[in-house]
Design an enzyme around this catalytic site. Structure first.
Site, PDB file in Angstrom:
ATOM      1  N   GLY A 269      25.364  54.814  13.244  1.00  0.00           N
ATOM      2  CA  GLY A 269      24.327  54.555  13.780  1.00  0.00           C
ATOM      3  C   GLY A 269      23.405  56.077  13.002  1.00  0.00           C
ATOM      4  N   ALA A 270      21.998  55.600  12.579  1.00  0.00           N
ATOM      5  CA  ALA A 270      20.905  56.293  12.460  1.00  0.00           C
ATOM      6  C   ALA A 270      19.717  56.333  12.549  1.00  0.00           C
ATOM      7  CB  ALA A 270      21.485  57.079  10.717  1.00  0.00           C
TER       8      ALA A 270
ATOM      9  N   LYS B 147      26.398  68.832  17.900  1.00  0.00           N
ATOM     10  CA  LYS B 147      25.285  68.796  18.402  1.00  0.00           C
ATOM     11  C   LYS B 147      25.223  69.707  19.975  1.00  0.00           C
ATOM     12  CE  LYS B 147      21.477  65.071  19.733  1.00  0.00           C
ATOM     13  NZ  LYS B 147      20.630  64.101  19.719  1.00  0.00           N
TER      14      LYS B 147
ATOM     15  N   TYR C 247      22.752  44.423  21.722  1.00  0.00           N
ATOM     16  CA  TYR C 247      21.822  45.957  20.985  1.00  0.00           C
ATOM     17  C   TYR C 247      20.293  45.728  21.901  1.00  0.00           C
ATOM     18  CZ  TYR C 247      26.028  47.001  18.947  1.00  0.00           C
ATOM     19  OH  TYR C 247      27.342  47.199  18.283  1.00  0.00           O
TER      20      TYR C 247
ATOM     21  N   GLN D 224      36.481  44.713  14.066  1.00  0.00           N
ATOM     22  CA  GLN D 224      35.553  45.943  14.703  1.00  0.00           C
ATOM     23  C   GLN D 224      36.408  46.670  15.970  1.00  0.00           C
ATOM     24  OE1 GLN D 224      30.718  47.239  15.329  1.00  0.00           O
ATOM     25  NE2 GLN D 224      31.071  45.326  14.087  1.00  0.00           N
TER      26      GLN D 224
END
Length: 329
Positions: free
Chosen positions: A278-279, A205, A58, A166
């Site tokens: 996620g945020a 969104k 990431y 995961q």
């Protein structure tokens, strides 16, 4: 605050975790101010979240660096999960990758260390040996996998125990239900869900396929005609937004945000240990946390399942969100 055990360990994690990919600000997520990212991590802690998931890939280490800065002098009672890149799963490379992650995270141990994607070149036995050595040295507390399908789970478990897998899982992406969830149930492997909001699709969104930016339209939902897509499939854009419209209707009836309903739906699914949401802002964290207060009835869960069944059938058993030839085997 409710906690779940991380596999068979004594490590307690919150049912909702903060996924730390989006905070790097890349072509998928767009620019991100580092100070806002750190504020978001602190807001998650203030809200009671103790579980943070990152990876060396990431931002090529940047996510780990941000998390390390945010958690400096705040490490107690925090559970950190990170992931090693597939190119680094050879014995010596894996050991070194972990050392590098520890430095970026500014810690002397990682609670859950995971292989990000299964390698088709390095034997699982070699990687597992390195993970076992790291655990013996106290540099990691638990071993997990990421993106391991039913066959790969069977093979890695022949090397020794793992605690979690995961996987991509959300109301609109249910491919793991065919084979992987039953295997996790059989082997008592907990599931960590990534992309629980389908990269923003389950927040309302985006109103149509055209409004989804190319960085987020790389998945198999979308037509291969989109830029950056590599799966070569037709996608299921029409069915996708029909399903989203129906979920929107259910959300209006419940008078709850769609994102909270989507996360709460995952809490009801078998073997789910934690949902990695996620945020990028404190406000997003606060909205996600409210999902833990929402208890969906069985009737609502059934209705949501019915809405998304057509997507489940269209996507099929391939759980790889990006590739036609699944890397998750």
């Amino acid at each position: 605050m409710k906690y779940n055990k991380l596999g068979s360990t004594d490590i307690d994690v919150t049912p909702l975790a903060m996924g730390c990919w989006a905070i790097v600000g890349d072509e998928t997520w767009g620019p991100q101010d580092e100070k806002d990212a750190i504020r978001t991590i602190h807001a998650a802690m203030d809200a009671g979240i103790n579980f943070f998931d990152t990876a060396e890939v990431y931002g090529m280490g940047y996510s780990e660096e941000i998390l390390g800065k945010a958690l400096e002098n705040k490490r107690d009672n925090i559970v950190i999960a990170s992931k090693v890149r597939t190119v680094n799963v050879g014995y010596n490379d894996l050991i070194q990758a972990c050392e590098n992650s520890l430095k970026r995270l500014k810690t002397d141990y990682i609670d859950l260390y995971q292989i990000h994607w299964p390698s088709r070149e390095v034997p699982f036995e070699e990687s597992y040996k390195a993970l076992t050595q790291l655990k013996k040295e106290g540099k990691i507390r638990a071993i997990g996998m990421s993106n391991f399908g039913a066959n790969d789970l069977e093979n890695i478990l022949s090397c020794g125990p793992i605690e979690t897998d995961q996987l991509p899982y959300n109301l609109l992406w249910r491919a793991i239900e065919y084979e992987i969830v039953p295997k996790c149930q059989e082997k008592n492997v907990g599931i960590l869900c990534y992309s629980p909001l389908a990269q923003g699709l389950l927040t309302g969104k985006f109103k149509n396929a055209e409004s989804v930016p190319d960085g987020r339209a790389r998945t198999r939902y979308f037509s291969s005609k989109r830029e950056m897509v590599r799966h070569g499939e037709d996608g299921c854009e029409e069915e996708l937004f029909q399903a989203i419209d129906k979920v929107t209707e259910i959300a209006k009836e419940l008078q709850k945000p769609m994102g909270q309903i989507a996360i709460s739906w995952l809490f009801k699914q078998p073997m789910v240990t934690s949902v990695l949401a996620g945020a990028r802002t404190p406000e997003q964290i606060q909205a996600n946390v409210k999902a833990m207060e929402l208890e969906l009835s069985d009737d609502i869960v059934d209705a949501l399942n019915a809405v998304s069944n057509i997507i489940k059938q269209k996507i099929g058993k391939n759980p790889d969100m990006w590739e036609k030839e699944s890397r998750i085997q």
